[in-house]
Design an enzyme around this catalytic site. Structure first.
Site, PDB file in Angstrom:
ATOM      1  N   TRP A 109       0.766  -1.113   0.038  1.00 15.55           N
ATOM      2  CA  TRP A 109       0.011   0.079   0.167  1.00 15.55           C
ATOM      3  C   TRP A 109       0.994   1.288   0.079  1.00 15.55           C
ATOM      4  O   TRP A 109       0.586   2.256  -0.417  1.00 15.55           O
ATOM      5  CB  TRP A 109      -0.950  -0.046   1.314  1.00 15.55           C
ATOM      6  CG  TRP A 109      -1.799   1.303   1.317  1.00 15.55           C
ATOM      7  CD1 TRP A 109      -3.182   1.408   0.846  1.00 15.55           C
ATOM      8  CD2 TRP A 109      -1.662   2.596   2.097  1.00 15.55           C
ATOM      9  NE1 TRP A 109      -3.203   2.588   1.101  1.00 15.55           N
ATOM     10  CE2 TRP A 109      -2.462   3.229   1.913  1.00 15.55           C
ATOM     11  CE3 TRP A 109      -0.293   3.051   2.943  1.00 15.55           C
ATOM     12  CZ2 TRP A 109      -2.576   4.626   2.522  1.00 15.55           C
ATOM     13  CZ3 TRP A 109      -0.361   4.025   3.598  1.00 15.55           C
ATOM     14  CH2 TRP A 109      -1.590   5.020   3.379  1.00 15.55           C
ATOM     15  N   HIS A 110       1.965   1.064   0.819  1.00 15.44           N
ATOM     16  CA  HIS A 110       2.846   2.301   0.804  1.00 15.44           C
ATOM     17  C   HIS A 110       3.581   2.819  -0.536  1.00 15.44           C
ATOM     18  O   HIS A 110       4.044   3.706  -0.924  1.00 15.44           O
ATOM     19  CB  HIS A 110       4.103   2.285   1.625  1.00 15.44           C
ATOM     20  CG  HIS A 110       3.472   2.242   3.219  1.00 15.44           C
ATOM     21  ND1 HIS A 110       2.718   1.498   3.941  1.00 15.44           N
ATOM     22  CD2 HIS A 110       3.580   3.542   3.979  1.00 15.44           C
ATOM     23  CE1 HIS A 110       2.519   2.029   4.889  1.00 15.44           C
ATOM     24  NE2 HIS A 110       2.954   3.150   5.369  1.00 15.44           N
ATOM     25  N   GLY A 111       3.702   1.655  -1.437  1.00 17.85           N
ATOM     26  CA  GLY A 111       4.353   1.929  -2.683  1.00 17.85           C
ATOM     27  C   GLY A 111       4.621   0.782  -3.550  1.00 17.85           C
ATOM     28  O   GLY A 111       4.687  -0.444  -3.178  1.00 17.85           O
ATOM     29  N   TYR A 152       4.693  11.340   2.871  1.00 18.09           N
ATOM     30  CA  TYR A 152       3.696  10.339   2.552  1.00 18.09           C
ATOM     31  C   TYR A 152       2.863  10.815   1.581  1.00 18.09           C
ATOM     32  O   TYR A 152       1.811  10.147   1.183  1.00 18.09           O
ATOM     33  CB  TYR A 152       2.917  10.260   4.205  1.00 18.09           C
ATOM     34  CG  TYR A 152       3.335   8.875   4.773  1.00 18.09           C
ATOM     35  CD1 TYR A 152       4.491   8.840   5.434  1.00 18.09           C
ATOM     36  CD2 TYR A 152       2.436   7.882   4.872  1.00 18.09           C
ATOM     37  CE1 TYR A 152       4.699   7.477   5.891  1.00 18.09           C
ATOM     38  CE2 TYR A 152       2.690   6.701   5.249  1.00 18.09           C
ATOM     39  CZ  TYR A 152       3.767   6.455   5.992  1.00 18.09           C
ATOM     40  OH  TYR A 152       4.120   5.457   6.509  1.00 18.09           O
ATOM     41  N   PHE A 165       2.407   8.209  -1.131  1.00 18.96           N
ATOM     42  CA  PHE A 165       1.811   6.888  -1.140  1.00 18.96           C
ATOM     43  C   PHE A 165       0.207   7.252  -1.419  1.00 18.96           C
ATOM     44  O   PHE A 165      -0.759   7.048  -1.121  1.00 18.96           O
ATOM     45  CB  PHE A 165       1.975   6.575   0.314  1.00 18.96           C
ATOM     46  CG  PHE A 165       3.280   6.377   0.689  1.00 18.96           C
ATOM     47  CD1 PHE A 165       4.280   5.969  -0.120  1.00 18.96           C
ATOM     48  CD2 PHE A 165       3.754   6.902   1.994  1.00 18.96           C
ATOM     49  CE1 PHE A 165       5.621   5.948  -0.002  1.00 18.96           C
ATOM     50  CE2 PHE A 165       5.009   6.680   2.291  1.00 18.96           C
ATOM     51  CZ  PHE A 165       5.939   6.098   1.445  1.00 18.96           C
TER      52      PHE A 165
END
Lengths: 472, 399
Positions: free
Chosen positions: A320-322, A469, A472
């Site tokens: 999900w973060h990248g 962030y 993201f």
């Protein structure tokens, strides 16, 4: 429109008085209009996407609620399909290119990689839309009319990087939407100032050292530098993201809506699981409630399967973060740490205090070291660089400092600041606004402190470096 | 376990906060900002702590002879250079602050009236005397200029400039080889599309240790310019933004306008605290190892190769160090000098080892002892004398 830009300050100067001067439906309309203008300031083309997702989610929620009321069995088209559709939108924007790159690299294909612009905050507002549908499916209330619902994903203070809201906490805030008291406004300003200092002065300054260190030839980084860089990045990302959250919460408080907290001294965590109760808390509870708990139910008494699910869920958090293998490894690393902690807890938990307490303390230190080290695959530009850096860190090779002494001293100062100052600052900013002292000297002491804070913000202004962030 | 406690119970305040009181706080804060902008407390504290050190003397050569902004706005500086007359060629000097500063007299007298003649001015005069109108020396030194930055600057001079330098005088200072990265002022060169093309071409020619710095610099530049100009996510989509106008308006306030100077004073203050409280000064013995050293030497190697390819003569010299200061580890320093010598040999460049060329009587003085970097006018004369002959030979003037 970055939170650290003058444009955002101007935007707030226009929007907040406007919100304060309106009531009821008009206040909601002003907030929605301001939120769309805010998003359009980034890229006007994606306002349509935000609105379309909002309208789609609202309609799907209505169908689910109607089906539930009529007592009909939930159908795939009603319940699951909209969630899948929303996740597909996220995947299309975020993972298409990465998957094609992987296919080209592993499968030897020659796909031409498309140029896809990642809409700002898509990871956050799609998760909110999904959570809304799942909540309605479980019997939660719908949010109507559409105007009110659209504020849920689009509300500007949290739009691009959270906190990730749940409908059950946002709807009551909208229901009692009122003009913020002057005390709340003051508390909001305090919080914004502190958030800006965290981001501009601390995170961006640490970034200079972190960026140069992580971009260096991986084979040449010694243990001392690798640890210094990793600890610096751990602090940088904390100050960056918690600074962002402070600003978002502060602005929202001035509007009259309370947003949930997102951080609670994460590096004070006692265990890997405890870390996730303190780091990006709104994402943690999303994952816990919508992924981990349902999967745990399926696993039943099969403990090994719970552990497998835990690692899978945390890998998903990483993804999900990248779109990158490093992010997946970071997530899986956390998953494995949590599993190991649970296994250790089962063995140590029943021991007498004598052997148990020192073992727990050692476990806490080891956890912290491994949690900090987990940032390496997250930040390193390539897997090879991450591997080289981790090797240096854990084989303890190379203790000659290669960078300027000022870099190490600044990182040390930030570490000391985190240990000594941050708990006090967090206690101050997270307390109830009604407890703010407004009659004593401390109230007027704010004037020189604000001025000094502004001077520091000006001094460290590097023409607005984006929040980590935001990507993201 | 330390956690943030839940909110304490609401106190009963005798008097709540009124809008007027909050407005009063805002006005008071603005007054404090104005006062901070005008009084410049930081400068006073920094000067009190650092004393004479804050007053290194810089000369005033004509603008055509040096980078007065010291890399602060590199593209503007280089574009502003007038074309040289037909038949005149340029000698480019690159290095750190040693090349353009002179420490003040130890008694602190007459600092404001000093007009020191630094190495580049002396070289210019000597070459002019021998071949009038043929050669001009340009001092492109910048404080702590590392070789990645020197290569970056040289890309402009050697790839883009219509009048490529005839010779390059490169100062190698071991202490500076700890520094990496490309600073904001250098990144302004990316505003020139031809520079961007040259940079990309270089990046495609195989991986080099300093390439990540080039890539990072471009990324930072793209982020900054995108946010300043359009504030959109990085893409070709352009939108209007009030940010530049707001920043221009903010420049009318003292606090914002003087922010860079204030930061310099703050850093000066922190530096003085570091020296006094921790005893860590520029003279403290340090290791020069690892990735930064490797990056800098690779950049120097490529810089010399580029100069050779463009038929630009090279004089490489090891910067003098203060004999009274023992700031490097002997083996590391000797290995570095040998690497310089080997690079010079590889690229057919002249090499001068000036490590011990300036006697300790000619060095400056810091708040806690001898200055390891900056020497006086006699020191500049010595360096000039040592460099003149190899430079003349490189230029074909002394066969």
């Amino acid at each position: 429109m970055l939170f650290t830009s003058f444009t955002y300050i101007l935007f707030l100067c226009l929007v907040i008085p406007l919100v304060r001067s309106t009531e009821g439906v008009w206040r909601e309309r002003v907030l929605l209009g301001a939120s769309l203008v805010y998003y359009a300031a980034w890229d006007v083309r994606f306002v349509a996407l935000l609105l379309a997702l909002g309208v789609f989610t609202h309609a799907a929620g209505h169908r689910i609620a109607a089906a539930r009321k009529s007592g009909t069995k939930p159908r795939f088209g009603n319940a699951t399909a909209p969630v899948v559709a929303i996740l597909l939108v996220l995947a299309a924007f975020k993972y298409t290119r990465w998957l094609m790159e992987l296919q080209n690299a592993l499968g030897g294909t020659q796909f031409t990689l498309p140029k896809i612009i990642l809409p700002l905050g898509i990871s956050f507002f799609t998760f909110e839309c999904v959570s809304y549908l799942l909540d309605v499916q479980k019997g939660g209330a719908e949010l109507t009319p559409l105007r009110r619902f659209l504020l849920f994903p689009a509300y500007f203070p949290h739009l691009v990087a959270g906190p990730i809201l749940r409908i059950k906490e946002f709807a009551p805030e909208l229901d009692k939407l009122r003009r913020a008291t002057w005390l709340e406004t003051l508390a909001g300003i305090d919080r914004i100032v502190i958030g800006l200092l965290k981001k501009v002065v601390l995170a961006d300054s640490l970034a200079l050292f972190v960026d140069q260190g992580f971009s260096a030839s991986p084979g040449r980084v010694g243990a001392l530098d690798a640890w210094a860089l990793t600890i610096s990045f751990a602090l940088q990302i904390f100050f960056d993201f918690s600074g962002y959250s402070d600003i978002a919460i502060g602005v929202s408080r001035m509007v009259g809506i309370r947003l949930p907290e997102n951080f609670n001294l994460p590096y004070h965590a006692e265990s890997p699981s405890d870390f996730w109760n303190r780091w990006h808390m709104t994402l943690s509870r999303w994952v816990r409630d919508y992924l981990f708990f349902p999967l745990n139910m399926r696993a039943g008494k099969r403990v090994w399967l719970r552990y497998v699910f835990l690692v899978l869920v945390m890998s998903f958090v990483g993804l999900w973060h990248g779109a990158g293998v490093g992010f997946v490894i970071w997530g899986a690393w956390h998953g494995v740490l949590m599993v190991l902690h649970r296994v250790a807890q089962r063995r140590v938990g029943h021991l007498e205090d004598g052997p148990r307490i020192p073992l727990e303390r050692v476990g806490r230190v080891v956890s912290l070291i491994l949690l900090v080290a987990a940032w390496v695959p997250f930040r390193a530009p390539t897997l090879a660089a991450a591997t080289a850096m981790l090797r240096a860190m854990f084989t303890l090779r190379g203790f000659r400092p290669a960078y300027s002494i000022n870099d190490y001293l600044f990182a040390l100062a930030c570490l000391a600041g985190y240990v000594v100052l941050v708990p006090r600052v967090e206690r101050f900013v997270q307390r109830d606004p009604e407890t703010h002292e407004v009659n004593g000297r401390t109230f007027w002491l704010r004037a020189p402190l604000y001025a000094l804070a502004v001077q520091f913000l000006f001094m460290f202004d590097r023409s607005n470096i984006a929040f980590i962030y935001f990507q993201f | 376990m330390e956690t943030i406690p839940t909110a304490p119970p609401i106190h009963e305040l005798k008097r709540g906060l009124s809008g007027a009181r909050l407005l009063g706080l805002g006005v008071a804060a603005l007054a404090c900002m104005a006062a901070l902008g005008h009084t410049n407390v930081l400068e006073k504290v920094a000067t009190a702590l650092t004393g004479a050190e804050a007053r290194l003397v810089t000369p005033s050569p004509e603008p055509e002879a040096w980078d007065e902004k010291r890399g602060g706005t590199l593209l503007t500086t280089l574009r502003a250079l007038q074309p040289l007359p037909e038949g005149t060629r340029r000698v480019l000097m690159l290095g750190n602050s040693q090349q353009y500063t002179v420490p003040p007299p130890k008694d602190g007298s007459a600092v404001g009236t000093l007009r020191p003649r630094i190495t580049s001015m002396r070289l210019s005069a000597s070459l002019e005397a021998e071949a009038p109108g043929k050669l001009r020396v340009y001092n492109g030194a910048v404080d702590n200029q590392n070789f990645t930055e020197a290569l970056w600057q040289s890309l402009f001079w050697l790839e883009l400039s219509a009048q490529k330098p005839a010779a390059l005088v490169l100062q190698a200072s071991f202490d500076t080889l700890r520094k990496t990265g490309i600073r904001g002022g250098y990144q302004t060169l990316l505003d020139e599309p031809r520079f961007l093309d040259a940079l990309h071409l270089r990046l495609t020619k195989g991986a080099r240790p300093y390439h990540p710095d080039f890539v990072a610099a471009e990324k930072q530049w793209r982020e900054r310019t995108a946010q300043l100009a359009t504030e959109t996510t990085p893409n070709e989509w352009k939108q209007w933004s009030p940010e530049p106008a707001l920043r221009a308006a903010m420049n009318h306030t003292e606090l914002f306008r003087r922010r860079e100077g204030s930061k310099g004073q703050l850093l000066g203050m922190l530096y003085a605290i570091r020296v006094r409280a921790l005893g860590i000064s520029p003279r403290t013995k340090r290791h020069i190892v690892g990735a930064p050293l490797e990056q800098n030497l690779a950049a120097l190697d490529d810089l010399m190769a580029l100069a050779k390819e463009k038929h630009c003569a090279i004089v490489l010299y090891n910067a003098p160090t203060n004999p009274a200061v023992d700031m490097f580890f002997v083996e590391e320093y000797q290995a570095y000098v040998e690497q310089l010598r080997a690079l010079a040999l590889k690229h057919g460049a002249a090499f001068e080892e000036l490590g011990k060329a300036v006697p300790d009587a000619h060095w400056g003085y810091l708040i806690d002892g001898p200055d390891p970097i900056h020497f006086d006018e006699t020191g500049h004369t010595i360096v000039h004398d040592k460099l003149l002959r190899p430079l003349r030979m490189s230029l074909g003037m002394d066969r």
